[in-house]
Scaffold this motif. Structure first.
Motif, PDB file in Angstrom:
ATOM      1  N   LYS A  98      29.022  17.418 -50.278  1.00  0.00           N
ATOM      2  CA  LYS A  98      28.037  18.137 -49.614  1.00  0.00           C
ATOM      3  C   LYS A  98      27.133  18.601 -50.729  1.00  0.00           C
ATOM      4  N   SER A 100      23.045  20.436 -51.594  1.00  0.00           N
ATOM      5  CA  SER A 100      22.232  21.301 -51.142  1.00  0.00           C
ATOM      6  C   SER A 100      20.648  20.741 -51.374  1.00  0.00           C
ATOM      7  N   PRO A 126      15.857  24.601 -46.182  1.00  0.00           N
ATOM      8  CA  PRO A 126      16.948  24.277 -47.116  1.00  0.00           C
ATOM      9  C   PRO A 126      18.121  24.160 -46.294  1.00  0.00           C
ATOM     10  N   GLU A 128      22.444  22.058 -46.165  1.00  0.00           N
ATOM     11  CA  GLU A 128      23.487  21.399 -46.691  1.00  0.00           C
ATOM     12  C   GLU A 128      24.031  20.256 -46.040  1.00  0.00           C
ATOM     13  N   SER A 162      24.888  18.550 -40.647  1.00  0.00           N
ATOM     14  CA  SER A 162      24.153  19.393 -41.738  1.00  0.00           C
ATOM     15  C   SER A 162      24.344  20.960 -41.223  1.00  0.00           C
ATOM     16  N   SER A 165      21.381  26.236 -45.165  1.00  0.00           N
ATOM     17  CA  SER A 165      21.486  26.903 -46.739  1.00  0.00           C
ATOM     18  C   SER A 165      20.431  28.187 -46.983  1.00  0.00           C
TER      19      SER A 165
END
Length: 197
Positions: A98, A100, A126, A128, A162, A165
């Motif tokens: 994973k 970011s 944003p 991940e 997804s 973040s």
């Protein structure tokens, strides 16, 4: 997202002079970081790299010195005026890992009728995601939104695999009423009063 294969060459000389020589040879200096390894310095053909970077968060397979490294761009430096590539930092990634990243936000639909302005509080979202399945972008509908309406991060449908973040209550977009400009004479009058006081 399909991976792009690029051939790179290892760099052994560093500093501004070496970087300028590389750019004169139509090569872009780059560094690969990640996985606790020592940074690897490479140079990549300018045009091929520029084409690969047209896709945000491009998944690139760099091949150099018999090695093959899967990377994503982390920091891209461009010359201010002509926008040519100056330097790129890459993050080494592995399948299943994973990472970011920030993905571009695309807006579709029309706001409610009236003098409204759509404000982008965040220009990119944003998230991940799995390194080999980074979404290219996310689309947000603003159809019919009126003044005072906001789109929060949690309101956005993320691509499968997804996660956010950013705080789920973070404002991504907001609709505000357009403010009419004061007539020119009023603005001048206010300036004159301020000068007297």
């Amino acid at each position: 997202m399909a991976e792009v294969k690029l051939t790179a060459e290892a760099r052994t000389d560093f500093g501004k002079g070496a970087a300028r020589r590389a750019r004169r040879a139509d090569l872009v200096p780059a560094v690969i970081y990640g996985h606790g390894e020592k940074p690897q310095h490479v140079a990549i053909h300018n045009h091929a790299l520029m084409m690969a970077l047209k896709t945000p968060n491009a998944l690139i397979r760099l091949e150099f010195e018999g090695k093959s490294e899967l990377v994503i761009p982390k920091a891209v430096q461009r010359e201010a005026i002509r926008q040519f590539l100056v330097h790129v930092d890459f993050l080494a990634v592995k399948k299943g890992e994973k990472v970011s990243v920030e993905i571009p936000i695309h807006v579709e639909g029309d706001l409610a009728p009236g003098q409204l302005v759509l404000e982008h509080v965040l220009n990119a979202l944003p998230i991940e995601a799995e390194a080999t399945h980074i979404p290219e972008s996310v689309t947000i509908s603003v159809e019919g939104l009126d003044a005072g309406a906001s789109v929060l991060a949690k309101d956005i449908t993320l691509p499968k695999g997804s996660s956010l973040s950013v705080d789920e209550d973070a404002v991504v977009l907001q609709v505000v009423a357009a403010q009419a400009e004061a007539p020119a004479e009023e603005a001048e009058g206010e300036g004159a009063e301020g000068a007297e006081g």
